[in-house]
Design a protein around this motif. Structure first.
Motif, PDB file in Angstrom:
ATOM      1  N   SER A  20      -0.558 -18.066  -0.641  1.00  9.58           N
ATOM      2  CA  SER A  20       0.644 -17.616  -0.803  1.00  9.58           C
ATOM      3  C   SER A  20       1.343 -18.288  -1.894  1.00  9.58           C
ATOM      4  O   SER A  20       2.217 -17.786  -2.555  1.00  9.58           O
ATOM      5  CB  SER A  20       1.584 -17.660   0.629  1.00  9.58           C
ATOM      6  N   CYS A 162      -5.118  -4.699   7.986  1.00  9.34           N
ATOM      7  CA  CYS A 162      -3.691  -4.942   8.791  1.00  9.34           C
ATOM      8  C   CYS A 162      -3.778  -5.379  10.327  1.00  9.34           C
ATOM      9  O   CYS A 162      -3.124  -5.773  11.017  1.00  9.34           O
ATOM     10  CB  CYS A 162      -2.839  -3.715   8.867  1.00  9.34           C
ATOM     11  N   SER A 175      -3.220 -13.464   2.516  1.00  6.13           N
ATOM     12  CA  SER A 175      -2.584 -12.667   3.598  1.00  6.13           C
ATOM     13  C   SER A 175      -2.394 -11.204   3.355  1.00  6.13           C
ATOM     14  O   SER A 175      -2.625 -10.717   2.386  1.00  6.13           O
ATOM     15  CB  SER A 175      -0.885 -13.244   3.435  1.00  6.13           C
ATOM     16  N   ARG A 176      -2.339 -10.593   4.450  1.00 10.25           N
ATOM     17  CA  ARG A 176      -1.933  -9.154   4.509  1.00 10.25           C
ATOM     18  C   ARG A 176      -1.159  -8.569   3.669  1.00 10.25           C
ATOM     19  O   ARG A 176      -1.092  -7.470   3.047  1.00 10.25           O
ATOM     20  CB  ARG A 176      -1.991  -8.582   5.932  1.00 10.25           C
ATOM     21  N   SER A 177      -0.042  -9.376   3.376  1.00 10.59           N
ATOM     22  CA  SER A 177       0.993  -8.987   2.465  1.00 10.59           C
ATOM     23  C   SER A 177       0.440  -8.845   0.967  1.00 10.59           C
ATOM     24  O   SER A 177       1.326  -8.147   0.125  1.00 10.59           O
ATOM     25  CB  SER A 177       2.334  -9.946   2.379  1.00 10.59           C
ATOM     26  N   HIS A 180       0.546  -5.568  -0.989  1.00 12.50           N
ATOM     27  CA  HIS A 180       1.808  -4.714  -1.781  1.00 12.50           C
ATOM     28  C   HIS A 180       1.279  -4.645  -3.297  1.00 12.50           C
ATOM     29  O   HIS A 180       2.126  -3.871  -3.923  1.00 12.50           O
ATOM     30  CB  HIS A 180       2.944  -5.727  -1.649  1.00 12.50           C
ATOM     31  N   TRP A 209       2.492  -2.637   5.639  1.00 11.50           N
ATOM     32  CA  TRP A 209       2.237  -3.749   4.829  1.00 11.50           C
ATOM     33  C   TRP A 209       2.565  -3.349   3.001  1.00 11.50           C
ATOM     34  O   TRP A 209       2.434  -4.276   2.279  1.00 11.50           O
ATOM     35  CB  TRP A 209       0.794  -4.346   4.967  1.00 11.50           C
TER      36      TRP A 209
END
Length: 343
Positions: A20, A162, A175-177, A180, A209
C-alpha cells in the motif's frame, strides 16, 4: 494449510502495508512512472496466478494484429536467460519462457520479447528498426514503473479478487483496492451458460472496489475441436475414445481434466511452469506405457522434443466472451486507434 494461512495473518497485514505504501508513492508521484507514446495495454491480475492471462493476450493479438504491428512483452517467468530477449528462430522455451514462446510459435507475425524490467523492454522494442505500433504487457499490473495506457484486470469466476485476501493469508499480490487502477475488468473461466442474474451478482460485488465507470465483462474457456501433435491433428470427439495419459503443469488443471473427462488414474499433475527433468520424462513414459499423451498448449512447448512426437498431443484453448464481445472490441480498438493517431 488453511490453519497455517490464518496463523500467518500478521505477515499479511505487514505485506499489505508495504504494498500500500508503494502504491501510494507511485500514485502521488514520489516514485516515478514512465509512459510511452506507443499504445500499451496491460493484462494482469491481483492474484498469484490462474486467471487466464495467456488466452486473453492471444485474444488481443487476434483482434489487433491484422491492423497494427504488435509486440508482446513479458517477464519470461522461469527462463534461463537474463535481460532483454527478442524472439527469433534460434529462441527456445528455456530462453524465452513457456508462455512467451507459445506466443512466438503461434503468432509468427508479431514481435515477442521478454524483460523483467518492462521500461527497458519497451525502450528496446522501440529501438528496433521495425517499431511496434501496439505493445501488450503480460502480467504487469503491479509493475508501476511503467504507466500503461489501458489496464485490463482479470479475476477468475471461482476465485474473485473481492472474496480474497492478501498474501500469505490469501492469494492477492496487493490489496483489493488496487483494482481501482483497472480500466476494464474481465471475469474469466465462467460457465458458458452463466445467467444474467449471476453476472449481476458478481458485478455488484466487484463494483464496490472499482471506479463506477469501469466496464465488467465475462469470458469462458473455449476448447479447440482438435488435438494436435507436431505432424497431425485428431478431432476431439475421436480423441475422447482413445486410451490416453493427460499431463498438466499449470496453476489450476482441474477444468482441463474435467473437460477431457479424465479419471484420476489417467492424469499426472506438475507445478505451474514446471521444467520437466529427465526423471519426469521417464516417469511420464512409464505411466503412459505406449498410450497417447495429451497436455496443455503451454506444457506442449516444454515437452516438445522430450517425448516421442507421435505420442504427444495438445488441446488448444481460447478466451471467448459470454456476451458483449463487440463492446469490448470497440473499447480496445478505440483506445489503440486514438493513441496511434495522437502519436
Amino acid at each position: 494449510m488453511i490453519l497455517l494461512r490464518k496463523i500467518l495473518f500478521p505477515f499479511a497485514v505487514l505485506y499489505d502495508f508495504i504494498t500500500s505504501v508503494r502504491n501510494f508513492l507511485y500514485d502521488k508521484g514520489f516514485l516515478k512512472s514512465y509512459s510511452f507514446s506507443v499504445p500499451t495495454i496491460v493484462v494482469g491480475n491481483l492474484s498469484v496466478g490462474g486467471t487466464g492471462k495467456t488466452p486473453q493476450i492471444e485474444y488481443l493479438i487476434r483482434l489487433l494484429s491484422n491492423q497494427y504491428r504488435i509486440a508482446s512483452l513479458s517477464r519470461g517467468y522461469k527462463r534461463n536467460s537474463k535481460g532483454f530477449v527478442l524472439a527469433d528462430n534460434t529462441t527456445t522455451p528455456e530462453i524465452l519462457g513457456d508462455e512467451p514462446y507459445q506466443f512466438y510459435r503461434k503468432f509468427p507475425n508479431i514481435q515477442v520479447a521478454v524483460d523483467a524490467q518492462r521500461k527497458n523492454g519497451i525502450e528496446q522494442l522501440l529501438s528496433q528498426q521495425e517499431k511496434p505500433e501496439v505493445i501488450l504487457l503480460d502480467d504487469a499490473f503491479q509493475h508501476r514503473k511503467v504507466k500503461a495506457g489501458l489496464y485490463i484486470l482479470l479475476t477468475a469466476y471461482d476465485d474473485l479478487f473481492c472474496d480474497d485476501y492478501i498474501l500469505p493469508t490469501g492469494n492477492l499480490r496487493e490489496s483489493r483496492s488496487g483494482s481501482h487502477r483497472a480500466d476494464i475488468i474481465i471475469v474469466t473461466k465462467c460457465p458458458p451458460n452463466i445467467s444474467e442474474a449471476k453476472q449481476e451478482e458478481i458485478r455488484k460485488k466487484i463494483n464496490h472496489w472499482v471506479k463506477s465507470e469501469t466496464p465488467i465483462f465475462f469470458t469462458f474457456i473455449e476448447y479447440d475441436d482438435y488435438c494436435y501433435s507436431e505432424t497431425e491433428k485428431i478431432s476431439f470427439s475421436d480423441f475422447q475414445i482413445v486410451d490416453k495419459l493427460i499431463v498438466a503443469g499449470i496453476a489450476k488443471p482441474e477444468p482441463f481434466f474435467r473437460y477431457l473427462q479424465a479419471a484420476k488414474k489417467s492424469t499426472m499433475v506438475f507445478p505451474d511452469h514446471h521444467e520437466f527433468s529427465e526423471k519426469d520424462i521417464a516417469l511420464i513414459l512409464e505411466t503412459a506405457n505406449g498410450k497417447k499423451i495429451v497436455t496443455t498448449e503451454k506444457d506442449f512447448v516444454r515437452l516438445k522434443g522430450k517425448l516421442p512426437s507421435e505420442q504427444l498431443y495438445y488441446l488448444p484453448i481460447k478466451s471467448s466472451f459470454v456476451t458483449s464481445s463487440n463492446q469490448f472490441d470497440k473499447k480496445i480498438l478505440e483506445y489503440v486507434g486514438t493513441s496511434t493517431g495522437n502519436c
